[in-house]
Design a protein around this motif. Structure first.
Motif, PDB file in Angstrom:
ATOM      1  N   LEU A  45       0.896  -1.068  -0.084  1.00  0.00           N
ATOM      2  CA  LEU A  45      -0.152   0.018   0.078  1.00  0.00           C
ATOM      3  C   LEU A  45       0.920   1.318  -0.069  1.00  0.00           C
ATOM      4  O   LEU A  45       2.170   1.209   0.476  1.00  0.00           O
ATOM      5  CB  LEU A  45      -0.885   0.140   1.179  1.00  0.00           C
ATOM      6  CG  LEU A  45      -1.987  -1.123   1.347  1.00  0.00           C
ATOM      7  CD1 LEU A  45      -2.554  -1.063   2.757  1.00  0.00           C
ATOM      8  CD2 LEU A  45      -2.940  -1.182   0.180  1.00  0.00           C
ATOM      9  N   LYS A  46       0.572   2.182  -0.781  1.00  0.00           N
ATOM     10  CA  LYS A  46       1.299   3.372  -0.732  1.00  0.00           C
ATOM     11  C   LYS A  46       1.369   4.307   0.769  1.00  0.00           C
ATOM     12  O   LYS A  46       0.144   4.136   1.188  1.00  0.00           O
ATOM     13  CB  LYS A  46       0.738   4.592  -1.639  1.00  0.00           C
ATOM     14  CG  LYS A  46       0.803   3.970  -3.102  1.00  0.00           C
ATOM     15  CD  LYS A  46       0.368   5.067  -4.266  1.00  0.00           C
ATOM     16  CE  LYS A  46       0.567   4.243  -5.699  1.00  0.00           C
ATOM     17  NZ  LYS A  46       1.844   4.239  -5.860  1.00  0.00           N
ATOM     18  N   VAL A  47       2.170   4.911   0.998  1.00  0.00           N
ATOM     19  CA  VAL A  47       2.499   5.563   2.229  1.00  0.00           C
ATOM     20  C   VAL A  47       2.239   7.039   1.928  1.00  0.00           C
ATOM     21  O   VAL A  47       3.134   7.635   1.448  1.00  0.00           O
ATOM     22  CB  VAL A  47       3.602   5.412   3.032  1.00  0.00           C
ATOM     23  CG1 VAL A  47       3.788   6.228   4.537  1.00  0.00           C
ATOM     24  CG2 VAL A  47       3.939   3.697   3.382  1.00  0.00           C
ATOM     25  N   ARG A  48       1.180   7.501   2.331  1.00  0.00           N
ATOM     26  CA  ARG A  48       0.694   8.788   1.995  1.00  0.00           C
ATOM     27  C   ARG A  48       0.798   9.767   3.335  1.00  0.00           C
ATOM     28  O   ARG A  48       0.378   9.720   4.239  1.00  0.00           O
ATOM     29  CB  ARG A  48      -0.567   9.194   1.239  1.00  0.00           C
ATOM     30  CG  ARG A  48      -0.822  10.556   0.568  1.00  0.00           C
ATOM     31  CD  ARG A  48      -2.205  10.717   0.025  1.00  0.00           C
ATOM     32  NE  ARG A  48      -2.339   9.455  -0.698  1.00  0.00           N
ATOM     33  CZ  ARG A  48      -2.023   9.518  -1.987  1.00  0.00           C
ATOM     34  NH1 ARG A  48      -1.183  10.590  -2.656  1.00  0.00           N
ATOM     35  NH2 ARG A  48      -2.341   8.321  -2.874  1.00  0.00           N
ATOM     36  N   LEU A  49       1.766  10.811   3.280  1.00  0.00           N
ATOM     37  CA  LEU A  49       1.715  12.041   4.268  1.00  0.00           C
ATOM     38  C   LEU A  49       0.883  12.877   4.219  1.00  0.00           C
ATOM     39  O   LEU A  49       0.706  13.471   3.290  1.00  0.00           O
ATOM     40  CB  LEU A  49       3.398  12.478   4.268  1.00  0.00           C
ATOM     41  CG  LEU A  49       3.504  13.389   5.423  1.00  0.00           C
ATOM     42  CD1 LEU A  49       3.690  12.702   6.864  1.00  0.00           C
ATOM     43  CD2 LEU A  49       4.855  14.001   5.201  1.00  0.00           C
TER      44      LEU A  49
ATOM     45  N   GLY B  30      -4.857   5.783   9.533  1.00  0.00           N
ATOM     46  CA  GLY B  30      -5.636   5.003   8.958  1.00  0.00           C
ATOM     47  C   GLY B  30      -5.666   4.692   7.418  1.00  0.00           C
ATOM     48  O   GLY B  30      -4.392   4.854   6.758  1.00  0.00           O
ATOM     49  N   ILE B  31      -6.105   3.702   7.014  1.00  0.00           N
ATOM     50  CA  ILE B  31      -6.273   3.207   5.342  1.00  0.00           C
ATOM     51  C   ILE B  31      -7.393   3.840   4.654  1.00  0.00           C
ATOM     52  O   ILE B  31      -8.525   3.871   5.021  1.00  0.00           O
ATOM     53  CB  ILE B  31      -5.951   1.634   5.472  1.00  0.00           C
ATOM     54  CG1 ILE B  31      -4.989   1.103   6.217  1.00  0.00           C
ATOM     55  CG2 ILE B  31      -6.048   1.275   4.021  1.00  0.00           C
ATOM     56  CD1 ILE B  31      -4.656  -0.203   6.202  1.00  0.00           C
ATOM     57  N   LYS B  32      -6.894   4.557   3.553  1.00  0.00           N
ATOM     58  CA  LYS B  32      -8.051   4.908   2.745  1.00  0.00           C
ATOM     59  C   LYS B  32      -7.679   4.279   1.397  1.00  0.00           C
ATOM     60  O   LYS B  32      -6.802   4.632   0.581  1.00  0.00           O
ATOM     61  CB  LYS B  32      -7.908   6.536   2.586  1.00  0.00           C
ATOM     62  CG  LYS B  32      -8.741   7.102   3.944  1.00  0.00           C
ATOM     63  CD  LYS B  32      -8.928   8.552   3.351  1.00  0.00           C
ATOM     64  CE  LYS B  32      -9.932   9.342   4.661  1.00  0.00           C
ATOM     65  NZ  LYS B  32     -10.088  10.651   4.426  1.00  0.00           N
TER      66      LYS B  32
ATOM     67  N   ALA C 205      -4.242   3.205   0.128  1.00  0.00           N
ATOM     68  CA  ALA C 205      -3.044   4.268   0.605  1.00  0.00           C
ATOM     69  C   ALA C 205      -3.080   4.334   2.259  1.00  0.00           C
ATOM     70  O   ALA C 205      -4.216   4.201   2.927  1.00  0.00           O
ATOM     71  CB  ALA C 205      -3.071   5.645   0.124  1.00  0.00           C
ATOM     72  N   VAL C 206      -2.037   4.136   2.748  1.00  0.00           N
ATOM     73  CA  VAL C 206      -1.810   4.469   4.123  1.00  0.00           C
ATOM     74  C   VAL C 206      -1.661   5.825   4.439  1.00  0.00           C
ATOM     75  O   VAL C 206      -0.690   6.595   3.969  1.00  0.00           O
ATOM     76  CB  VAL C 206      -0.749   3.641   4.845  1.00  0.00           C
ATOM     77  CG1 VAL C 206      -0.413   3.716   6.396  1.00  0.00           C
ATOM     78  CG2 VAL C 206      -1.000   2.090   4.498  1.00  0.00           C
ATOM     79  N   GLU C 207      -2.484   6.413   5.361  1.00  0.00           N
ATOM     80  CA  GLU C 207      -2.313   7.707   5.828  1.00  0.00           C
ATOM     81  C   GLU C 207      -1.621   7.813   7.011  1.00  0.00           C
ATOM     82  O   GLU C 207      -1.773   7.061   8.179  1.00  0.00           O
ATOM     83  CB  GLU C 207      -3.779   8.419   5.897  1.00  0.00           C
ATOM     84  CG  GLU C 207      -4.516   8.648   4.758  1.00  0.00           C
ATOM     85  CD  GLU C 207      -5.495   9.640   4.545  1.00  0.00           C
ATOM     86  OE1 GLU C 207      -5.928  10.117   5.770  1.00  0.00           O
ATOM     87  OE2 GLU C 207      -5.637  10.265   3.441  1.00  0.00           O
ATOM     88  N   VAL C 208      -0.513   8.875   6.938  1.00  0.00           N
ATOM     89  CA  VAL C 208       0.454   8.984   8.248  1.00  0.00           C
ATOM     90  C   VAL C 208       0.724  10.202   8.280  1.00  0.00           C
ATOM     91  O   VAL C 208       0.291  11.321   7.544  1.00  0.00           O
ATOM     92  CB  VAL C 208       1.755   8.280   7.935  1.00  0.00           C
ATOM     93  CG1 VAL C 208       1.615   6.806   7.759  1.00  0.00           C
ATOM     94  CG2 VAL C 208       2.370   8.679   6.744  1.00  0.00           C
ATOM     95  N   SER C 209       0.855  10.725   9.624  1.00  0.00           N
ATOM     96  CA  SER C 209       1.277  11.970   9.868  1.00  0.00           C
ATOM     97  C   SER C 209       2.701  11.906  10.590  1.00  0.00           C
ATOM     98  O   SER C 209       3.179  11.050  11.057  1.00  0.00           O
ATOM     99  CB  SER C 209       0.284  12.760  10.982  1.00  0.00           C
ATOM    100  OG  SER C 209       0.075  11.956  12.203  1.00  0.00           O
TER     101      SER C 209
END
Length: 815
Positions: free
Chosen positions: A486-490, A524-526, A529-533
């Motif tokens: 899954l893509k890791v999206r900041l 979370g996962i959308k 993509a994995v949403e991260v901060s």
């Protein structure tokens, strides 16, 4: 200035003179061999102008006979290497004013540029096996490649004998059919099996067809162990104890590459180096899961000398020409002498300057292995397994690719495929079974329309059933089967890269993990993509990448056993390692060069068996499964086992006594076959085979299957085939892969033969021996979880070490 050899045209000899250089003899030999129309294998050390030698005949030909269309195809095992070669090759082209267009084509190339390259190809195209496989599958391939004069296979040793190498060999056979006068050039710095490699390069699988050109001798290398202030860990594979010393070495040198063996280790080592970076030195991270843009930035920064260090996996193993690299640090042993020589070659790209490298063992056994690697490098010993027969799953994929390009006759492509070295012994029955699978799935699956992909015309040719199937096939071409990612999206930023789906689905909102050199908080996962901060803290969960451990070569196994058996060779070892081995010698026995040492002892209400087999982790995993099954039949009530590259430990309720019965060679008969058929390893292997062969499509237009869907589907089909068609071509491919890969039957058979000839020495002890402590600590790591893991593990380690290292005599006699 000495006159340049007249084999070079004036424009080229003038260029060498202007640079203050003289062509190396092997560069001139390559031009001469090409003039004779020969296929060639060039073996030369890194820094010896090997790449220029490979391209010189093409540059000379294009300078004197300008042509439109594709003239030279360069195949790289790495995207980064293709990009680097383009950058370096443009220098002589621009300085000589040559009108030659050079471009790259990889998975990172934008779609509009890929389309333009098909319509208006450059004279020189730099690509990868996967991109070549995609081009071969297209009807335009016949027009694109008909003008091809030369194909250059870089770092050919690294790909021959792998499934990517099988794919490339099949593509080369097709290229030779389209362009019969095509010449092949192989480039390599390390060749352990020259005849096999020449045969791989040959268009007719004949080693005598290829001329070997040898460069100057291997370059000197200054390789040593890195000494650390803290005591060496007893177990563990990350090497974080050495971070202070590694950082000091970075400060003292110009530019360094810090090689590690897994992506998870890369993230950890980079994070700890960054914490130690009080001088704010520019340090970067590079591995295959990072976003393309981030990888490219790191590669460009290394090329222009603006980085002091980069932490990397095998993503930077091959060929990258960064003259500014002064030092290579290998954290953990490279598991093979050839691999270490390859990595050392990344430093000191000048033949008059020794390459400098440091080895950082992560535990005590690894000290022995690292010392053996250093000895092997000094002797110039090369290791690794010879190329094996081509995979049937790769063959199935290639047959479908050929059908996507144009209708074919079975007899024609069987003859073509036999020209590829990995398939030179392919039988007609095996070929027909592969073709039958591609046509309709085979006997057990033919009633399902979804696997009817080809049809046989009245004219006797096979054609793709419909264009949609060809499109879907092209989306799934390739032999690298990795875990679904899954893509890791900041949040508020861009994509950082990709992580495995199984890891992401185990995270809870608020969990932290290290990725792309940053501490991230999982939000979370959308969709995909994995949403991260951005997060703070220093106790993250770390991504655990699959398939990261490198195989332990037979050569190193032999060397480590020889070192243990010869106390006079311990002089170069650190004091604490010598103390450990001396105490083992006093308390028990040391493993010998031949045979097998087995220790048994009671501990905490359980009975332990530790075997010092040195056959590699994969063979030990299989050995553990077979031993526990055999111990169950003997009523010993085994409870589990754990394995490293060096040792296997089994624990249960009752002590084992008859070692000959436990380690008899007959375990490779019915026991092995029965276990293999039921093993989860077989199902995982079948999943990979099914994906490569096209039985399971991970990618379809507008969607991509999750890892669970792929596994669920492949498990169902595996069970169906076992019941209804046990000799199905994909089950044959699965058994071959399992025996040579994760199960490693060959190494296990060699080990059992060694045991039979050298005998078993069984030592019954009253407690754990010093040499057994590392493997028992591995049990502790796997058995303890939760927030108190580190504390509990430390307590277990202290208890085990104190127990093993007490200076009172230990009971027990050889049995």
């Amino acid at each position: 200035m000495t006159e340049i050899d007249p084999v070079l045209p004036k424009k080229f000899s003038d260029w060498f003179q202007q640079k203050g250089w003289r062509p190396h003899p092997h560069q001139l030999d390559m031009v001469a061999a090409d003039g004779r129309g020969a296929h060639t294998l060039l073996v030369a050390p890194t820094g010896g102008g090997k790449t220029l030698a490979g391209f010189l005949p093409s540059l000379i030909d294009l300078a004197s006979n300008p042509t439109e269309g594709l003239h030279t195809l360069y195949i790289s095992p790495l995207k980064a290497l293709a990009v680097d070669i383009q950058r370096n090759l443009m220098t002589p082209v621009e300085e000589m004013g040559l009108d030659i267009r050079i471009e790259t084509r990889t998975g990172d190339t934008p779609a509009n540029r890929r389309q333009r390259q098909k319509e208006n190809p450059p004279q020189i195209l730099l690509t990868t096996p996967e991109s070549l496989g995609l081009l071969i599958s297209q009807p335009e391939s016949f027009t694109l490649f008909k003008s091809l004069h030369r194909v250059i296979l870089d770092e050919v040793h690294a790909i021959a004998g792998t499934k990517r190498g099988d794919q490339l060999a099949l593509c080369l056979a097709r290229l030779s059919k389209i362009a019969p006068d095509l010449r092949r050039v192989g480039l390599s710095a390390t060749v352990a099996w020259p005849d096999d490699l020449r045969r791989y390069i040959s268009p007719c699988a004949d080693a005598d067809e290829v001329v070997t050109v040898t460069g100057m001798g291997a370059k000197r290398a200054d390789v040593r162990l890195l000494e650390t202030a803290v005591r060496l860990p007893w177990s563990g594979h990350y090497g974080l104890h050495a971070i202070p010393e590694i950082y000091q070495e970075i400060k003292k040198t110009g530019t360094a590459i810090i090689f590690v063996n897994t992506r998870a280790q890369a993230e950890l080592v980079f994070q700890e180096l960054w914490r130690a970076n009080e001088d704010a030195l520019p340090i970067a991270l590079h591995h295959g899961s990072l976003a393309r843009d981030q990888r490219r930035k790191v590669e460009a920064a290394m090329a222009d000398g603006s980085l002091r260090a980069v932490v990397a996996t095998s993503s930077l193993d091959l060929g990258i020409d960064w003259a500014a690299v002064d030092l290579v640090v290998q954290v953990g042993p490279p598991k093979g002498v050839s691999r270490m020589i390859q990595r050392i070659g990344r430093a000191g790209h000048r033949l008059d300057v020794p390459s400098r490298a440091l080895l950082v063992p992560c535990n005590r056994f690894e000290v022995l292995e690292c010392r053996c690697v250093i000895e092997g490098v000094a002797e110039g010993t090369l290791d690794g397994d010879p190329p094996r027969d081509g995979g049937l799953d790769v063959l199935c994929q290639h047959i479908m690719s050929l059908a996507c390009a144009a209708p074919f006759r079975a007899d024609d492509i069987f003859a073509e495929i036999r020209q590829a070295a990995p398939y030179r012994t392919l039988t007609r029955d095996a070929f027909d079974a592969a073709l039958r699978f591609v046509e309709d799935g085979g006997y057990a699956l033919k009633s399902y329309d979804r696997w009817k992909r080809l049809f046989l015309t009245a004219a006797g040719t096979y054609e793709v059933a419909n264009p949609r199937l060809a499109h879907r096939h092209r989306m799934n071409i390739g032999t690298i089967v990795e875990a679904v990612t899954l893509k890791v999206r900041l949040r508020g930023g861009g994509v950082l890269g990709e992580i495995e789906e199984y890891f992401a689905t185990g995270l809870e909102p608020g969990d932290t993990f290290v990725f792309a050199g940053r501490m991230l908080r999982f939000e979370g996962i959308k969709q995909t993509a994995v949403e991260v901060s951005v997060a703070r803290g220093k106790d993250p969960k770390v991504p655990a990448y699959m398939g990261g451990r490198l195989p332990f070569t037979t050569l190193l196994s032999d060397r480590v056993r020889a070192t243990l058996a010869d106390p006079t060779s311990w002089v170069e070892l650190p004091d604490q390692v010598r103390e450990w081995l001396n105490l083992q010698q006093w308390r028990s026995l040391l493993p010998g060069r031949d045979g097998l040492l087995v220790e048994t002892f009671p501990r905490a209400g359980k009975e332990y068996l530790v075997a010092y087999s040195f056959a590699g982790r994969n063979a030990h995993q299989t050995l553990g499964m077979l031993l526990t099954k055999r111990m169950e039949r003997l009523g010993l009530a085994p409870l589990g086992f754990v394995a490293s590259d060096y040792v296997i430990a089994v624990w249960g309720l009752h002590a084992a006594k008859d070692m000959q019965a436990l380690f008899d060679e007959d375990m490779l008969g019915d026991d092995l076959e029965a276990w293999m058929e039921e093993s989860s390893l077989m199902k995982r292997t079948f999943r990979n085979v099914a994906v490569i062969a096209g039985l399971i499509e991970r990618r379809q237009p507008g969607q991509e299957k999750t890892g669970r869907q792929v596994t669920f589907n492949s498990d169902l089909i595996y069970d169906v085939l076992r019941r209804h068609e046990p000799d199905h071509v994909l089950l044959q491919a699965t058994r071959a892969d399992a025996k040579g890969g994760m199960i490693d039957v060959g190494r296990l058979a060699e080990f059992l033969a060694r045991v039979k000839s050298g005998g078993i020495r069984h030592r019954r002890l009253d407690r754990v021996s010093p040499l057994a402590v590392p493997i028992l600590l591995e049990i502790g790591k796997e058995a303890v979880y939760g927030d108190a893991e580190d504390q509990l593990f430390d307590e277990l380690a202290e208890e085990l070490i104190e127990e093993a290292m007490r200076m009172d005599p230990q009971g027990g006699l050889p049995l």
